[in-house]
Motif scaffolding. Structure first.
Motif, PDB file in Angstrom:
ATOM      1  N   MET A 142       0.882  -1.190   0.116  1.00 21.72           N
ATOM      2  CA  MET A 142      -0.057  -0.054   0.068  1.00 21.72           C
ATOM      3  C   MET A 142       0.773   1.466  -0.013  1.00 21.72           C
ATOM      4  SD  MET A 142      -2.886   1.084   2.857  1.00 21.72           S
ATOM      5  CE  MET A 142      -3.781  -0.146   2.136  1.00 21.72           C
ATOM      6  N   ARG A 143       0.769   2.160  -1.050  1.00 24.14           N
ATOM      7  CA  ARG A 143       1.422   3.403  -0.833  1.00 24.14           C
ATOM      8  C   ARG A 143       0.463   4.455  -1.122  1.00 24.14           C
ATOM      9  NH1 ARG A 143       7.119   2.102  -2.279  1.00 24.14           N
ATOM     10  NH2 ARG A 143       7.275  -0.277  -2.651  1.00 24.14           N
ATOM     11  N   ALA A 144       0.984   5.642  -0.592  1.00 29.58           N
ATOM     12  CA  ALA A 144       0.253   6.791  -0.526  1.00 29.58           C
ATOM     13  C   ALA A 144       1.095   7.997  -0.731  1.00 29.58           C
ATOM     14  CB  ALA A 144      -0.858   6.896   0.680  1.00 29.58           C
ATOM     15  N   THR A 145       0.512   9.053  -1.018  1.00 28.72           N
ATOM     16  CA  THR A 145       1.013  10.320  -0.949  1.00 28.72           C
ATOM     17  C   THR A 145       0.402  11.508  -0.312  1.00 28.72           C
ATOM     18  OG1 THR A 145       0.161  11.283  -2.846  1.00 28.72           O
ATOM     19  CG2 THR A 145       2.118  10.255  -3.211  1.00 28.72           C
ATOM     20  N   THR A 146       0.979  12.546   0.218  1.00 28.99           N
ATOM     21  CA  THR A 146       0.149  13.592   1.108  1.00 28.99           C
ATOM     22  C   THR A 146      -1.015  13.925   0.289  1.00 28.99           C
ATOM     23  OG1 THR A 146       2.154  14.317   2.209  1.00 28.99           O
ATOM     24  CG2 THR A 146       0.308  15.729   2.180  1.00 28.99           C
ATOM     25  N   GLY A 147      -2.160  14.099   0.939  1.00 33.51           N
ATOM     26  CA  GLY A 147      -3.370  14.743  -0.007  1.00 33.51           C
ATOM     27  C   GLY A 147      -4.393  13.515  -0.294  1.00 33.51           C
ATOM     28  N   ASP A 148      -3.842  12.373  -0.264  1.00 36.86           N
ATOM     29  CA  ASP A 148      -4.786  11.176  -0.687  1.00 36.86           C
ATOM     30  C   ASP A 148      -5.619  10.855   0.663  1.00 36.86           C
ATOM     31  OD1 ASP A 148      -3.261  10.752  -3.011  1.00 36.86           O
ATOM     32  OD2 ASP A 148      -2.038   8.965  -2.192  1.00 36.86           O
ATOM     33  N   GLN A 149      -6.710  10.015   0.070  1.00 39.78           N
ATOM     34  CA  GLN A 149      -7.754   9.804   1.505  1.00 39.78           C
ATOM     35  C   GLN A 149      -7.440   8.425   1.758  1.00 39.78           C
ATOM     36  OE1 GLN A 149     -11.557  10.405  -0.455  1.00 39.78           O
ATOM     37  NE2 GLN A 149     -11.939  12.252   1.018  1.00 39.78           N
ATOM     38  N   LEU A 150      -7.597   8.178   3.248  1.00 41.99           N
ATOM     39  CA  LEU A 150      -7.531   7.015   3.901  1.00 41.99           C
ATOM     40  C   LEU A 150      -8.838   6.650   4.300  1.00 41.99           C
ATOM     41  CD1 LEU A 150      -4.752   5.438   5.660  1.00 41.99           C
ATOM     42  CD2 LEU A 150      -6.913   5.386   7.084  1.00 41.99           C
ATOM     43  N   VAL A 151      -9.208   5.418   3.885  1.00 42.15           N
ATOM     44  CA  VAL A 151     -10.804   5.217   4.350  1.00 42.15           C
ATOM     45  C   VAL A 151     -10.533   3.647   4.923  1.00 42.15           C
ATOM     46  CG1 VAL A 151     -13.026   4.383   3.285  1.00 42.15           C
ATOM     47  CG2 VAL A 151     -11.468   6.113   1.968  1.00 42.15           C
ATOM     48  N   GLN A 152     -11.060   3.777   6.246  1.00 42.84           N
ATOM     49  CA  GLN A 152     -11.276   2.477   6.895  1.00 42.84           C
ATOM     50  C   GLN A 152     -12.585   2.019   6.980  1.00 42.84           C
ATOM     51  OE1 GLN A 152      -9.774   4.068  10.949  1.00 42.84           O
ATOM     52  NE2 GLN A 152      -7.754   3.054  10.492  1.00 42.84           N
ATOM     53  N   HIS A 153     -12.836   1.008   6.586  1.00 39.86           N
ATOM     54  CA  HIS A 153     -14.229   0.465   6.142  1.00 39.86           C
ATOM     55  C   HIS A 153     -14.838  -0.161   7.718  1.00 39.86           C
ATOM     56  CE1 HIS A 153     -14.365   0.991   1.976  1.00 39.86           C
ATOM     57  NE2 HIS A 153     -12.966   0.362   1.867  1.00 39.86           N
ATOM     58  N   GLY A 154     -16.088  -0.010   7.843  1.00 35.15           N
ATOM     59  CA  GLY A 154     -16.604  -0.373   9.085  1.00 35.15           C
ATOM     60  C   GLY A 154     -16.405  -1.883   9.352  1.00 35.15           C
ATOM     61  N   ARG A 155     -16.148  -2.560  10.338  1.00 33.12           N
ATOM     62  CA  ARG A 155     -15.977  -4.046  10.479  1.00 33.12           C
ATOM     63  C   ARG A 155     -17.171  -4.685  10.837  1.00 33.12           C
ATOM     64  NH1 ARG A 155     -10.555  -4.010  13.954  1.00 33.12           N
ATOM     65  NH2 ARG A 155      -9.399  -2.280  12.642  1.00 33.12           N
ATOM     66  N   VAL A 156     -18.113  -3.987  11.207  1.00 34.14           N
ATOM     67  CA  VAL A 156     -19.408  -4.699  11.660  1.00 34.14           C
ATOM     68  C   VAL A 156     -20.628  -3.921  10.974  1.00 34.14           C
ATOM     69  CG1 VAL A 156     -18.670  -5.565  14.043  1.00 34.14           C
ATOM     70  CG2 VAL A 156     -19.616  -3.423  13.914  1.00 34.14           C
ATOM     71  N   VAL A 157     -21.890  -4.755  11.174  1.00 32.08           N
ATOM     72  CA  VAL A 157     -22.857  -4.128  10.523  1.00 32.08           C
ATOM     73  C   VAL A 157     -23.323  -2.969  11.170  1.00 32.08           C
ATOM     74  CG1 VAL A 157     -25.548  -4.542  10.114  1.00 32.08           C
ATOM     75  CG2 VAL A 157     -23.737  -6.378   9.681  1.00 32.08           C
ATOM     76  N   GLY A 158     -23.698  -1.643  10.366  1.00 29.15           N
ATOM     77  CA  GLY A 158     -24.180  -0.383  11.041  1.00 29.15           C
ATOM     78  C   GLY A 158     -22.847   0.534  11.386  1.00 29.15           C
ATOM     79  N   GLN A 159     -21.688  -0.031  11.147  1.00 32.02           N
ATOM     80  CA  GLN A 159     -20.415   0.908  11.491  1.00 32.02           C
ATOM     81  C   GLN A 159     -20.206   1.459  10.300  1.00 32.02           C
ATOM     82  OE1 GLN A 159     -16.847  -1.078  12.753  1.00 32.02           O
ATOM     83  NE2 GLN A 159     -16.330   0.354  14.074  1.00 32.02           N
ATOM     84  N   HIS A 160     -20.165   2.860  10.344  1.00 34.82           N
ATOM     85  CA  HIS A 160     -19.752   3.804   9.230  1.00 34.82           C
ATOM     86  C   HIS A 160     -18.237   3.727   8.882  1.00 34.82           C
ATOM     87  CE1 HIS A 160     -23.753   5.341   8.904  1.00 34.82           C
ATOM     88  NE2 HIS A 160     -23.802   5.489  10.391  1.00 34.82           N
ATOM     89  N   ASP A 161     -17.997   3.938   7.506  1.00 27.80           N
ATOM     90  CA  ASP A 161     -16.321   4.124   7.194  1.00 27.80           C
ATOM     91  C   ASP A 161     -16.009   5.263   7.696  1.00 27.80           C
ATOM     92  OD1 ASP A 161     -17.028   1.953   5.478  1.00 27.80           O
ATOM     93  OD2 ASP A 161     -16.835   2.930   3.864  1.00 27.80           O
ATOM     94  N   LYS A 162     -14.781   5.308   8.122  1.00 29.72           N
ATOM     95  CA  LYS A 162     -14.012   6.365   8.688  1.00 29.72           C
ATOM     96  C   LYS A 162     -12.891   6.905   7.546  1.00 29.72           C
ATOM     97  CE  LYS A 162     -11.616   7.397  13.095  1.00 29.72           C
ATOM     98  NZ  LYS A 162     -10.920   6.966  14.254  1.00 29.72           N
ATOM     99  N   VAL A 163     -13.296   8.312   7.269  1.00 30.14           N
ATOM    100  CA  VAL A 163     -12.361   8.899   6.016  1.00 30.14           C
ATOM    101  C   VAL A 163     -11.527   9.938   6.766  1.00 30.14           C
ATOM    102  CG1 VAL A 163     -12.687  10.087   3.828  1.00 30.14           C
ATOM    103  CG2 VAL A 163     -14.336   8.307   4.471  1.00 30.14           C
ATOM    104  N   GLY A 164     -10.388   9.890   6.165  1.00 30.48           N
ATOM    105  CA  GLY A 164      -9.534  10.905   6.513  1.00 30.48           C
ATOM    106  C   GLY A 164      -8.402  11.278   5.297  1.00 30.48           C
ATOM    107  N   GLU A 165      -7.871  12.573   5.630  1.00 31.84           N
ATOM    108  CA  GLU A 165      -6.640  12.896   4.816  1.00 31.84           C
ATOM    109  C   GLU A 165      -5.352  12.740   5.212  1.00 31.84           C
ATOM    110  OE1 GLU A 165      -5.112  16.763   2.311  1.00 31.84           O
ATOM    111  OE2 GLU A 165      -6.962  17.064   3.476  1.00 31.84           O
ATOM    112  N   ILE A 166      -4.361  11.998   4.298  1.00 31.66           N
ATOM    113  CA  ILE A 166      -2.969  11.761   4.760  1.00 31.66           C
ATOM    114  C   ILE A 166      -2.258  13.107   4.648  1.00 31.66           C
ATOM    115  CG2 ILE A 166      -1.067  10.555   4.072  1.00 31.66           C
ATOM    116  CD1 ILE A 166      -2.776   8.530   2.915  1.00 31.66           C
ATOM    117  N   VAL A 167      -1.835  13.547   5.873  1.00 30.90           N
ATOM    118  CA  VAL A 167      -1.218  14.970   6.034  1.00 30.90           C
ATOM    119  C   VAL A 167       0.303  14.607   6.012  1.00 30.90           C
ATOM    120  CG1 VAL A 167      -3.206  15.981   6.990  1.00 30.90           C
ATOM    121  CG2 VAL A 167      -1.628  14.875   8.447  1.00 30.90           C
TER     122      VAL A 167
END
Length: 67
Positions: free
Chosen positions: A1-26
């Motif tokens: 997995m490779r990224a650069t500053t400004g890309d988005q990181l999305v952590q998908h919910g692990r259980v039903v009803g849990q929302h994805d967590k979205v952030g910006e790589i700073v």
């Protein structure tokens, strides 16, 4: 997995009803775009992440600016 500053990181919910967590790589702390990454999430929380299999990187397109 490779990224650069400004890309988005999305952590998908692990259980039903849990929302994805979205952030910006700073900051990329690894070499050559490798983890770990310093990420600022939508709620303002900032932390260092070493992404797992439930995570995806959404790469910023050339010239695209994040709000």
């Amino acid at each position: 997995m490779r990224a650069t500053t400004g890309d988005q990181l999305v952590q998908h919910g692990r259980v039903v009803g849990q929302h994805d967590k979205v952030g910006e790589i700073v900051e990329v702390l690894g070499q050559g775009g490798d983890p770990p990454y310093r990420v600022r999430f939508e709620d303002g929380h900032e932390g260092v992440c070493s992404p797992g299999p439930d995570t995806e990187i959404r790469h910023r397109k050339a010239g695209e600016r994040r709000p």
